[in-house]
Design an enzyme around this catalytic site. Sequence first.
Site, PDB file in Angstrom:
ATOM      1  N   ASP A   1      44.869  29.694  39.329  1.00 60.65           N
ATOM      2  CA  ASP A   1      44.247  30.973  38.973  1.00 60.65           C
ATOM      3  C   ASP A   1      44.429  32.040  40.039  1.00 60.65           C
ATOM      4  OD1 ASP A   1      43.374  29.801  36.670  1.00 60.65           O
ATOM      5  OD2 ASP A   1      41.316  29.476  37.350  1.00 60.65           O
TER       6      ASP A   1
ATOM      7  N   ARG B   1      39.578  31.067  34.701  1.00 60.60           N
ATOM      8  CA  ARG B   1      38.159  30.849  34.440  1.00 60.60           C
ATOM      9  C   ARG B   1      37.328  32.060  34.852  1.00 60.60           C
ATOM     10  NH1 ARG B   1      35.199  26.197  33.754  1.00 60.60           N
ATOM     11  NH2 ARG B   1      37.073  24.977  34.128  1.00 60.60           N
TER      12      ARG B   1
END
Length: 539
Positions: free
Chosen positions: A268, A313
């Site tokens: 990420d 996320r």
Amino acid sequence: MGSIPAFSSVPAVKSSLAPEPRDRAAINPGKLDGAACFGSPMGATGGSAGVSDTTKKKIVTGDFGYVLEDVPHLSDYIPNLPTYPNPLQDNPSYSVVKQYFVHVDDTVPQKVVVHKDSPRGVHFRRAGPRQQVYFESDDVHACIVTCGGLCPGLNTVIREIVCGLYNMYGVKRVLGIEGGYRGFYARNTVPLTPKVVNDIHKRGGTILGTSRGGHDTKKIVDSIQDRGINQVYIIGGDGSQRGASVIFEEIRRRGLKVAVAGIPKTIDNDIPVIDRSFGFNTAVEEAQRAINAAHVEAESVENGIGVVKLMGRYSGFIAMYATLASRDVDCCLIPESPFYLEGAGGLFEYIDKRLKENGHMVIVMAEGAGQELMSKSIQSLDNHKDASGNKLLQDVGLWISQSIKDHFSQRGKMAINLKYIDPTYMIRAVPSIASDNVYCTLLAQSAVHGTMAGYTGFTVGLVNGRQTYIPFYRITEKQNNVVITDRMWARLLSSTNQPSFWSPKDVIEHKREEEPPAELLDDQNFIKDDLVGIGKETG
């Protein structure tokens, strides 16, 4: 065990620019390159009043607002450590190098863009080989562990740590810990040699296996101590680096000569300070295949909509960069940028407009986007977490796809053809691309150089294009997020021509919230907490 001297103040220190024959730490173990604040090995409370947490921060200050956030060294808590000549000076591979070793005073600034009258700012110690090392090659017993989720490049990092130890320093004993942190006390180990790891970089995943959770600090350090391990390489994300920090603190408390190095891993790209995490470029590249498929599906039918959900996320970097790279995306939705569905300026209105203009559209969204919009029955699951403590997210891609279908079917004015593509785990299971392989090599070798030189309790990472050693607390203190009041997000909005979904009032308030405090030092040389990560200006 001798205690570390406490400093009552932090005077300005001029950084010597003259070459030195060897590291100052090698000449006088325990002496820093200037004035510093740090805790004693047994957790004493001595130190400068300018640093609130003396057990973690090791600060060196100099003229013109210069601040070095240094990393711990074995000599900080183990007195009179012997040093040895670096084997690299006899290594034929390095015979062509003009300067074998990194200069003792080399540091890397966190911020490149400065004004002529602004302070020199926060720096980190530059990574690389030192003239003196604190381990004899035959005495080194290293171990490598991979933790958390998968990421392209894990095997490359493992390979290059092993090959770096073998080929650069002549280290023959390297152990692979299987199954993440719990593998220290609950799983088998595997000896690692250049032959074992020779071609693992061509595979996705990790040959050591991985897991979430399983962090029992005492058992882990007991295992390290019982096995005679003296170098620990931990490859993992922010949660794993927090675990590495706790392991280091326990090792320091026990006074063990064990160097702990972290290699930051997260697909990420949500680790602060560093330019990017390894595997991120591969993830963006692999995401192009899903976006291209969605675009083909959408443009091949009347009123076609392609929805692609990517990983992210809490941070939308993959979605943002994949969108910018593709140029086929009409709307990008990320966790950092709230949006709404109904009403003027909402997502449904924009979809309607785009379909009327082009006849098709592609939506890319991060998995954490729009979670707050989902029904209360789904929100009631917010307290459910995985073994790493991450909140379990619902499939927002399925939800928004159904919401779009329901919206247009209720209107009865436009029949749409929507295809939902979820490559979430595909983009992290592939082998790393060339640029990530090079980056993984640099990270691994920098970590090896650091531990051999006696540095410990650090994460290695790229800062402004230079390899650096970063203290654990800087990596774990916050998450790196897309700054939606920055130029990079503006570039995306310009590329997709999508609305920001924000009112002007929202933008002004958000800018006020993110406005950093005064740059560096006040009159008492206190360190300000204005150290932001790479959600920074990128152009």
